[in-house]
Design a protein around this motif. Structure first.
Motif, PDB file in Angstrom:
ATOM      1  N   LEU A  53       0.833  -1.201   0.000  1.00  0.00           N
ATOM      2  CA  LEU A  53       0.000   0.000   0.000  1.00  0.00           C
ATOM      3  C   LEU A  53       0.866   1.248   0.000  1.00  0.00           C
ATOM      4  N   THR A  56       2.409   1.710  -3.446  1.00  0.00           N
ATOM      5  CA  THR A  56       1.468   2.250  -4.429  1.00  0.00           C
ATOM      6  C   THR A  56       1.304   3.747  -4.246  1.00  0.00           C
ATOM      7  N   GLY A  57       1.104   4.164  -3.002  1.00  0.00           N
ATOM      8  CA  GLY A  57       0.966   5.584  -2.724  1.00  0.00           C
ATOM      9  C   GLY A  57       2.208   6.357  -3.132  1.00  0.00           C
ATOM     10  N   LEU A  60       2.210   6.759  -6.931  1.00  0.00           N
ATOM     11  CA  LEU A  60       1.198   7.731  -7.351  1.00  0.00           C
ATOM     12  C   LEU A  60       1.682   9.138  -7.088  1.00  0.00           C
ATOM     13  N   LEU A  61       2.124   9.365  -5.853  1.00  0.00           N
ATOM     14  CA  LEU A  61       2.524  10.704  -5.456  1.00  0.00           C
ATOM     15  C   LEU A  61       3.695  11.213  -6.291  1.00  0.00           C
ATOM     16  N   GLY A  64       3.006  11.543 -10.082  1.00  0.00           N
ATOM     17  CA  GLY A  64       2.143  12.699 -10.252  1.00  0.00           C
ATOM     18  C   GLY A  64       2.927  13.994 -10.172  1.00  0.00           C
ATOM     19  N   PHE A  65       3.816  14.071  -9.181  1.00  0.00           N
ATOM     20  CA  PHE A  65       4.630  15.260  -9.031  1.00  0.00           C
ATOM     21  C   PHE A  65       5.538  15.467 -10.234  1.00  0.00           C
ATOM     22  N   THR A  68       3.613  16.800 -13.054  1.00  0.00           N
ATOM     23  CA  THR A  68       3.172  18.169 -12.844  1.00  0.00           C
ATOM     24  C   THR A  68       4.259  19.168 -13.222  1.00  0.00           C
TER      25      THR A  68
ATOM     26  N   PHE B  24      -5.337  -2.071  -3.996  1.00  0.00           N
ATOM     27  CA  PHE B  24      -5.947  -1.696  -2.713  1.00  0.00           C
ATOM     28  C   PHE B  24      -6.903  -2.785  -2.243  1.00  0.00           C
ATOM     29  N   LEU B  91      -2.173  12.677  -8.443  1.00  0.00           N
ATOM     30  CA  LEU B  91      -1.976  13.356  -7.169  1.00  0.00           C
ATOM     31  C   LEU B  91      -3.233  13.268  -6.313  1.00  0.00           C
ATOM     32  N   LEU B  93      -5.467  10.874  -6.379  1.00  0.00           N
ATOM     33  CA  LEU B  93      -5.485   9.501  -5.883  1.00  0.00           C
ATOM     34  C   LEU B  93      -4.536   9.321  -4.715  1.00  0.00           C
ATOM     35  N   ALA B  94      -3.326   9.869  -4.842  1.00  0.00           N
ATOM     36  CA  ALA B  94      -2.323   9.717  -3.784  1.00  0.00           C
ATOM     37  C   ALA B  94      -2.805  10.351  -2.492  1.00  0.00           C
ATOM     38  N   HIS B  97      -5.519   8.313  -0.948  1.00  0.00           N
ATOM     39  CA  HIS B  97      -4.954   7.075  -0.434  1.00  0.00           C
ATOM     40  C   HIS B  97      -4.306   7.295   0.924  1.00  0.00           C
ATOM     41  N   PHE B  98      -3.488   8.335   1.036  1.00  0.00           N
ATOM     42  CA  PHE B  98      -2.810   8.556   2.308  1.00  0.00           C
ATOM     43  C   PHE B  98      -3.776   8.993   3.396  1.00  0.00           C
ATOM     44  N   MET B 101      -5.235   5.788   4.681  1.00  0.00           N
ATOM     45  CA  MET B 101      -4.318   5.061   5.559  1.00  0.00           C
ATOM     46  C   MET B 101      -4.254   5.725   6.923  1.00  0.00           C
TER      47      MET B 101
END
Lengths: 132, 120
Positions: A53, A56-57, A60-61, A64-65, A68, B24, B91, B93-94, B97-98, B101
């Motif tokens: 988990l 994955t986060g 994504l983060l 995404g950054f 951007t 997930f 972003l 989604l992130a 997600h956090f 959690m």
């Protein structure tokens, strides 16, 4: 009118950034399994799940950054300018990834400390109960 | 050219949404089971519902974002706009997600407090 080199810059930037993110995530979350197993005290399933988990986060983060900050508003005219702008973006992103890595390490260490405290507390309770 | 951008964008976001949704679903099941101290049936039901809601929200959000798309001028603009819109979805989604959690973490702390007081 000569076409600007922005497109070339993007084509170089994207693979580099994706590979960097993959590399950092791979190393970080391969080695964090030990921390997770420690924090969750042997419960393998929840440890591996938490690891996945977080991974994955993380992806994504960071992806995404990276996407951007990809856009370059100014027109890149020369190869020199191309290299300068690419260095700035990729370098900046590397620094950000490093910060993320250390932040994650900090979280893992803090979790380990909390888990150790809880384990000691549980041990103490057991001893008190046994001596009652 | 906008149509091409929409197609590529929807393809990418569909792939990301479905893949992370399944991740997930599979890895979050342990959490639901642990929090509810359940044998699995209730957890499976809740998990399935969460997954459905997640798909609806995210695919819908990705689709609605298309209405805010600027007109594309060139191939560079195509790449830039796809990257920018996909980045926004990732972003979002992130962040969600956090936050999830964090919520699970606080729920489990509240549950565990209850247990520790019992043994004292």
């Amino acid at each position: 009118m000569k076409t600007s080199l922005n497109f070339t810059a993007y084509l170089i930037y994207l693979p580099v950034v994706i590979i960097l993110t993959w590399y950092v995530a791979h190393i970080l979350f391969r080695n964090s399994k030990v921390f997770m197993l420690d924090i969750f005290n042997g419960r393998t399933d929840i440890a591996i799940s938490t690891n996945k988990l977080f991974e994955t986060g993380f992806y994504l983060l960071n992806l995404g950054f990276a996407l951007t900050i990809m856009e370059e508003a100014t027109d890149i005219g020369s190869n020199r300018n191309l290299l300068e702008i690419l260095s700035a973006k990729i370098g900046g992103f590397s620094i950000y990834l490093g910060v993320m890595l250390f932040f994650n390490l900090y979280l893992f260490f803090r979790g380990k400390k909390v888990a150790k405290q809880k384990a000691r507390l549980a041990e103490a309770v057991k001893i008190i109960d046994a001596n009652r | 050219m906008n149509t091409l951008a929409y197609i590529v964008y929807l393809f990418i976001t569909f792939f990301i949404t479905v893949r992370t949704g399944l991740l997930f679903y599979r890895n979050g099941r342990v959490y639901i089971v642990t929090l509810l101290k359940d044998d699995g049936h209730l957890a499976d039901a809740i998990n399935k519902m969460l997954l459905t809601g997640y798909y609806l929200l995210n695919l819908g959000y990705a689709a609605v974002m298309i209405t805010y798309w600027k007109t594309i001028a060139s191939i560079t603009g195509l790449l830039t706009s796809i990257a920018g819109m996909t980045a926004r979805i990732m972003l979002t989604l992130a962040v969600i997600h956090f936050m999830n959690m964090a919520a699970i973490y606080f729920f489990s702390k509240r549950n565990n407090h209850h247990l520790i007081n019992h043994t004292m």
